[in-house]
Design a protein around this motif. Structure first.
Motif, PDB file in Angstrom:
ATOM      1  N   ASN A  27       0.830  -1.213   0.000  1.00  0.00           N
ATOM      2  CA  ASN A  27       0.000   0.000   0.000  1.00  0.00           C
ATOM      3  C   ASN A  27       0.858   1.255   0.000  1.00  0.00           C
ATOM      4  O   ASN A  27       0.579   2.212  -0.727  1.00  0.00           O
ATOM      5  N   VAL A  28       1.897   1.271   0.817  1.00  0.00           N
ATOM      6  CA  VAL A  28       2.793   2.433   0.858  1.00  0.00           C
ATOM      7  C   VAL A  28       3.464   2.611  -0.499  1.00  0.00           C
ATOM      8  O   VAL A  28       3.550   3.729  -1.024  1.00  0.00           O
ATOM      9  N   ARG A  29       3.923   1.527  -1.093  1.00  0.00           N
ATOM     10  CA  ARG A  29       4.576   1.619  -2.400  1.00  0.00           C
ATOM     11  C   ARG A  29       3.610   2.116  -3.462  1.00  0.00           C
ATOM     12  O   ARG A  29       3.999   2.930  -4.332  1.00  0.00           O
ATOM     13  N   ARG A  30       2.342   1.696  -3.398  1.00  0.00           N
ATOM     14  CA  ARG A  30       1.345   2.206  -4.361  1.00  0.00           C
ATOM     15  C   ARG A  30       1.145   3.707  -4.202  1.00  0.00           C
ATOM     16  O   ARG A  30       1.027   4.438  -5.195  1.00  0.00           O
ATOM     17  N   MET A  31       1.090   4.182  -2.952  1.00  0.00           N
ATOM     18  CA  MET A  31       0.914   5.618  -2.701  1.00  0.00           C
ATOM     19  C   MET A  31       2.086   6.417  -3.263  1.00  0.00           C
ATOM     20  O   MET A  31       1.886   7.467  -3.886  1.00  0.00           O
ATOM     21  N   LEU A  32       3.291   5.923  -3.042  1.00  0.00           N
ATOM     22  CA  LEU A  32       4.470   6.623  -3.545  1.00  0.00           C
ATOM     23  C   LEU A  32       4.485   6.639  -5.067  1.00  0.00           C
ATOM     24  O   LEU A  32       4.778   7.667  -5.688  1.00  0.00           O
ATOM     25  N   ARG A  33       4.187   5.507  -5.667  1.00  0.00           N
ATOM     26  CA  ARG A  33       4.198   5.414  -7.130  1.00  0.00           C
ATOM     27  C   ARG A  33       3.123   6.317  -7.732  1.00  0.00           C
ATOM     28  O   ARG A  33       3.347   6.974  -8.740  1.00  0.00           O
ATOM     29  N   ALA A  34       1.931   6.366  -7.110  1.00  0.00           N
ATOM     30  CA  ALA A  34       0.850   7.217  -7.617  1.00  0.00           C
ATOM     31  C   ALA A  34       1.240   8.695  -7.569  1.00  0.00           C
ATOM     32  O   ALA A  34       0.792   9.484  -8.397  1.00  0.00           O
ATOM     33  N   ALA A  35       2.082   9.057  -6.609  1.00  0.00           N
ATOM     34  CA  ALA A  35       2.542  10.447  -6.493  1.00  0.00           C
ATOM     35  C   ALA A  35       3.744  10.716  -7.390  1.00  0.00           C
ATOM     36  O   ALA A  35       4.265  11.827  -7.408  1.00  0.00           O
ATOM     37  N   GLY A  36       4.203   9.706  -8.121  1.00  0.00           N
ATOM     38  CA  GLY A  36       5.335   9.886  -9.015  1.00  0.00           C
ATOM     39  C   GLY A  36       6.679   9.891  -8.297  1.00  0.00           C
ATOM     40  O   GLY A  36       7.655  10.418  -8.826  1.00  0.00           O
ATOM     41  N   ILE A  37       6.725   9.312  -7.119  1.00  0.00           N
ATOM     42  CA  ILE A  37       7.965   9.276  -6.344  1.00  0.00           C
ATOM     43  C   ILE A  37       8.634   7.931  -6.572  1.00  0.00           C
ATOM     44  O   ILE A  37       8.050   6.886  -6.331  1.00  0.00           O
ATOM     45  N   GLY A  38       9.869   7.971  -7.042  1.00  0.00           N
ATOM     46  CA  GLY A  38      10.619   6.745  -7.296  1.00  0.00           C
ATOM     47  C   GLY A  38      11.296   6.247  -6.031  1.00  0.00           C
ATOM     48  O   GLY A  38      11.579   7.016  -5.111  1.00  0.00           O
ATOM     49  N   TYR A  39      11.533   4.964  -5.980  1.00  0.00           N
ATOM     50  CA  TYR A  39      12.159   4.348  -4.815  1.00  0.00           C
ATOM     51  C   TYR A  39      12.831   3.053  -5.233  1.00  0.00           C
ATOM     52  O   TYR A  39      12.659   2.570  -6.341  1.00  0.00           O
ATOM     53  N   ARG A  40      13.593   2.500  -4.314  1.00  0.00           N
ATOM     54  CA  ARG A  40      14.220   1.190  -4.503  1.00  0.00           C
ATOM     55  C   ARG A  40      13.822   0.299  -3.344  1.00  0.00           C
ATOM     56  O   ARG A  40      13.495   0.762  -2.258  1.00  0.00           O
ATOM     57  N   LEU A  41      13.907  -0.999  -3.570  1.00  0.00           N
ATOM     58  CA  LEU A  41      13.600  -1.986  -2.547  1.00  0.00           C
ATOM     59  C   LEU A  41      14.870  -2.685  -2.115  1.00  0.00           C
ATOM     60  O   LEU A  41      15.882  -2.630  -2.792  1.00  0.00           O
ATOM     61  N   GLY A  42      14.813  -3.363  -1.001  1.00  0.00           N
ATOM     62  CA  GLY A  42      15.920  -4.220  -0.598  1.00  0.00           C
ATOM     63  C   GLY A  42      16.908  -3.606   0.347  1.00  0.00           C
ATOM     64  O   GLY A  42      17.817  -4.264   0.808  1.00  0.00           O
TER      65      GLY A  42
END
Length: 168
Positions: A27-42
């Motif tokens: 859910n957090v990753r969906r919120m960030l992606r919807a706002a156009g904020i890039g991130y990495r995992l791991g």
């Protein structure tokens, strides 16, 4: 106390508890992606292996389950009845580890943001999360009334009148 599961069944249930790609994390990753904020995992080799990392912003995001990390909400305050000493000690160790990891990341110059599972249900949480990620002080202050973030998860402020948050 009644036994709900046999030891074999309880073991099978506990093995299915995931450590990555949990529903709150997704859910957090969906919120960030919807706002156009890039991130990495791991975790990118950082202490504590954060769930979401933004290298450019020097931001590490941890998504914590309330029970597993001993949050002070009703779900996190639940006390297990079976094997209570083990679970109390485990949750205490998790809390100590979380504080240690946050301190290590802060010393290394990273901002640490902790998202609690219960906060995802709060109205306006997505906006507060995006504001915290973008470090929008005005929006972050208005979202302070929601119990969405930990006390040690904000970046040091450079605003006048705020003391005790200076870094070396």
């Amino acid at each position: 106390m009644t036994v709900v599961f046999t030891p074999e069944k309880r073991s099978a249930v506990m093995r299915r508890v995931k450590g990555r790609d949990t529903a709150p994390e997704l859910n957090v990753r969906r919120m960030l992606r919807a706002a156009g904020i890039g991130y990495r995992l791991g975790g990118c080799g950082l202490p504590g292996r954060p769930d979401v990392v933004m290298k450019g912003r020097k931001l590490a995001v941890f998504v914590h389950g309330c029970f597993w990390h001993g949050h002070d909400c009703p779900r996190g305050a639940r006390k297990p009845q079976a094997n209570a000493d083990y679970w109390r000690n485990k949750i205490d160790r998790n809390r100590a580890r979380d504080a240690r990891v946050a301190a290590e990341l802060s010393v290394a110059g990273w901002r640490v943001l902790t998202v609690w599972e219960c906060a995802l249900r709060e109205p306006g949480f997505a906006e507060a999360l995006i504001a915290a990620v973008r470090d929008d002080q005005a929006a972050a202050l208005s979202a302070a009334s929601a119990p969405s973030f930990s006390t040690w998860d904000r970046a040091p402020s450079r605003e006048p009148g705020v003391s005790g948050l200076e870094t070396k």
